[in-house]
Enzyme design. Structure first.
Site, PDB file in Angstrom:
ATOM      1  N   GLY A   1      40.439  35.873  29.983  1.00  0.00           N
ATOM      2  CA  GLY A   1      40.198  36.781  31.107  1.00  0.00           C
ATOM      3  C   GLY A   1      39.506  38.068  30.683  1.00  0.00           C
ATOM      4  O   GLY A   1      39.130  38.246  29.511  1.00  0.00           O
TER       5      GLY A   1
ATOM      6  N   TYR B   1      49.957  41.194  45.382  1.00  0.00           N
ATOM      7  CA  TYR B   1      49.720  41.547  43.975  1.00  0.00           C
ATOM      8  C   TYR B   1      50.649  42.703  43.583  1.00  0.00           C
ATOM      9  O   TYR B   1      51.321  42.660  42.550  1.00  0.00           O
ATOM     10  CB  TYR B   1      48.256  41.950  43.812  1.00  0.00           C
TER      11      TYR B   1
ATOM     12  N   ILE C   1      44.332  28.588  30.151  1.00  0.00           N
ATOM     13  CA  ILE C   1      44.238  27.221  30.694  1.00  0.00           C
ATOM     14  C   ILE C   1      42.799  26.718  30.620  1.00  0.00           C
ATOM     15  O   ILE C   1      42.526  25.551  30.851  1.00  0.00           O
ATOM     16  CB  ILE C   1      44.742  27.118  32.163  1.00  0.00           C
TER      17      ILE C   1
HETATM   18  C1  AKB Z   1      42.660  44.799  40.884  1.00  0.00           C
HETATM   19  O1  AKB Z   1      41.778  45.476  41.440  1.00  0.00           O
HETATM   20  O2  AKB Z   1      43.337  43.944  41.459  1.00  0.00           O
HETATM   21  C2  AKB Z   1      42.952  45.096  39.436  1.00  0.00           C
HETATM   22  C3  AKB Z   1      44.005  46.146  39.286  1.00  0.00           C
HETATM   23  C4  AKB Z   1      43.695  47.546  39.556  1.00  0.00           C
HETATM   24  O3  AKB Z   1      45.102  45.830  38.943  1.00  0.00           O
HETATM   25  N1  AKB Z   1      41.760  45.492  38.769  1.00  0.00           N
END
Ligand code: AKB
Length: 316
Positions: free
Chosen positions: A11, A142, A35
């Site tokens: 990544g 997230y 992976i």
């Molecule tokens: C995102 O934009 O999702 C990432 C972060 C700031 O964690 N680059």
């Protein structure tokens, strides 16, 4: 000498962290895993490379035992914008993968680095000089996985004594591997487009301030926190680490100092804009500075000069 496993090595961060760690600890002491099978040969041949899915515990255990791993960098994650499109998968990978590694650490005893992010904050967080310890009510999946990850790492340290550590990364800007599916990706793409086409269409509104960091600082933060004297760490996981804060017009203006004809337009991505508006404008990283000596090296002008220099050679 450490024996390190980097998960998610192909990544954006992994592809630069692995060579940096190999320089310090030796090629054979740093195992890269991902992976992906379509990895570039030079990267693959420079040291051990294992194909491992973060959800397959038995393969992880095998690699950790075989290479006598004492430190794992767990960089596997779905980023914020792609996470919104597949929230269940984001949870499974970001939290499920982390629990797997923490459970194995409980048995086999090794240190674990897990990056959190500015994404762990939400609309009710103070946006300016965001404190280390503050309100955390993210509104993206997230962000939810990042808060859960921070708490899990604290829990495994307190309950089982696992040496968990981590930082809250800003948007990371780099010139080796493109980020995939984040809210801050525009700040990488803009440099590629400035060189290739001298224009860029930005997907965030003018005035959207976000914390950003250049890759050399990002790598150094990840290495320094794992080398820090544990007796000085009051926080351990999820240290705010800052370097620069800007909005799209500021990065465009900096690029124009080198490419005067550069033009910027806007076509707003509503998902990314909503996420960006919930994140800090600028974090306060005093705790990282006081507890393990964190200090950034790159600001916007210094980063822009280097990005344009490197990319103009790479994109020739
Ligand atoms: C995102 O934009 O999702 C990432 C972060 C700031 O964690 N680059």
């Amino acid at each position: 000498m450490k024996n390190i496993l980097v998960m998610g090595a192909a990544g954006q961060i992994g592809s630069e962290l692995v060579p940096a760690l190999r320089k310090i600890y030796g090629n054979s002491n740093v195992v890269a895993s991902d992976i992906r099978t379509d990895i570039n040969e030079e990267f693959k041949n420079a040291g051990p490379y294992e194909i491992i899915d973060c959800l397959e515990s038995h393969k992880l255990v095998q690699a950790i035992v075989e290479y006598k791993i004492d430190t794992v960098y767990n960089l596997v994650a779905l980023l914020s914008a792609v996470g919104e499109a597949q929230p269940q998968i984001a949870w499974k990978i970001n939290v499920g993968g982390l629990i797997n590694i923490l459970e194995i650490a409980r048995e086999l005893k090794f240190a674990v680095f897990t990056p959190s992010s500015i994404g762990a904050f939400g609309l009710s967080t103070p946006h300016d000089n965001t404190p280390q310890d503050t309100i955390m009510r993210p509104n993206s999946i997230y962000g939810v996985t990042k808060v859960a990850g921070e708490l899990l790492c604290d829990y495994y340290f307190q309950k089982y004594g696992i040496d968990t550590r981590g930082v809250r990364y800003p948007g990371i800007i780099s010139n080796v591997t493109l980020p995939g599916g984040g809210t801050t990706d525009y700040a990488v793409e803009i440099y590629y487009e400035a060189i290739k086409n001298k224009k860029y269409t930005c997907n965030l509104k003018p005035g959207t301030y976000l914390d950003m960091m250049y890759m050399p600082d990002c790598i150094r933060a990840g290495i320094e926190i794992m080398e820090a004297d544990p007796s000085k760490l009051k926080h351990r996981n999820a240290f705010n680490v800052a370097a620069m804060s800007f909005e799209p017009e500021m990065i465009a203006a900096e690029i124009r100092k080198h490419i005067p004809e550069f033009e910027m337009n806007y076509d707003i991505d509503l998902v990314r804009q909503a996420i960006a508006e919930s994140w800090p404008n600028k974090m306060d990283d005093t705790c990282a500075h006081e507890e393990w000596g964190w200090k950034h090296e790159y600001d916007l002008p210094k980063m822009t000069e280097d990005m344009l220099n490197v990319l103009s050679k790479k994109l020739k």
